[in-house]
Design a protein around this motif. Sequence first.
Motif, short mmCIF file in Angstrom:
data_model
loop_
_atom_site.label_atom_id
_atom_site.label_comp_id
_atom_site.label_asym_id
_atom_site.label_seq_id
_atom_site.Cartn_x
_atom_site.Cartn_y
_atom_site.Cartn_z
N UNK A 166 0.83 -1.21 0.00
CA UNK A 166 0.00 0.00 0.00
C UNK A 166 0.86 1.25 0.00
N UNK A 167 2.00 1.20 0.67
CA UNK A 167 2.91 2.36 0.66
C UNK A 167 3.43 2.64 -0.75
N UNK A 168 3.72 1.58 -1.50
CA UNK A 168 4.19 1.78 -2.88
C UNK A 168 3.12 2.44 -3.73
N UNK A 169 1.86 2.04 -3.54
CA UNK A 169 0.78 2.67 -4.30
C UNK A 169 0.61 4.13 -3.92
N UNK A 197 0.59 -0.49 -10.73
CA UNK A 197 0.98 -1.38 -9.63
C UNK A 197 0.74 -2.84 -10.00
N UNK A 198 -0.34 -3.11 -10.74
CA UNK A 198 -0.58 -4.48 -11.20
C UNK A 198 0.54 -4.97 -12.09
N UNK A 199 0.98 -4.11 -13.00
CA UNK A 199 2.10 -4.47 -13.89
C UNK A 199 3.39 -4.65 -13.09
N UNK A 200 3.62 -3.76 -12.13
CA UNK A 200 4.83 -3.86 -11.30
C UNK A 200 4.83 -5.18 -10.54
N UNK A 201 3.71 -5.51 -9.91
CA UNK A 201 3.64 -6.75 -9.14
C UNK A 201 3.79 -7.97 -10.05
N UNK A 233 -3.68 -11.89 -15.79
CA UNK A 233 -5.10 -11.76 -16.10
C UNK A 233 -5.74 -10.67 -15.25
N UNK A 234 -5.36 -10.61 -14.00
CA UNK A 234 -5.86 -9.56 -13.12
C UNK A 234 -5.50 -8.17 -13.61
N UNK A 235 -4.27 -8.00 -14.07
CA UNK A 235 -3.84 -6.71 -14.61
C UNK A 235 -4.67 -6.36 -15.83
#
Length: 142
Positions: free
Chosen positions: A12-15, A94-98, A134-136
């Motif tokens: 959450x801090x990264x977001x 963030x989805x792409x980063x993760x 898929x989530x991203x």
Amino acid sequence: MIYVLIALFIGSLLAIQLGVNNALKVGLGTPLWAAFVSFFVGAAVLFLAGVVSHTPLPGKIEVPMWVWTGGLLGAVYVLLSIVIVDKLGAATLMGCVVTGQIIASLVIDHFGWLRIPQHALSPGRLLGALLLGLGVYLVKRF
């Protein structure tokens, strides 16, 4: 379980950092100086934490040369995230980063690179990475 909660907090801090750094970019007019200020403030806080906690400086440092790239990698992450957050939005970025982290981590784990214990790639781990992808896609699409 506490470690999972801490990891979720870190995520959450990264977001939040995306938005903070983007606002800094707007205020300073350039992503490069926004990234510099972000790292400068972080370095200052870590320095003060070391002084306040009376943590001694390390003596002789014997590490391979590649370990010094951590700051470089962090700078690239922060700078590029500042540059593209406007284009993708915080959730997609963030989805792409993760997802990128998971893919790289699966390779690192499988081969035991970077002094990380080896964990073989399995169908379940691969499926997990595909589901993140898929989530991203779903976050970006909707």
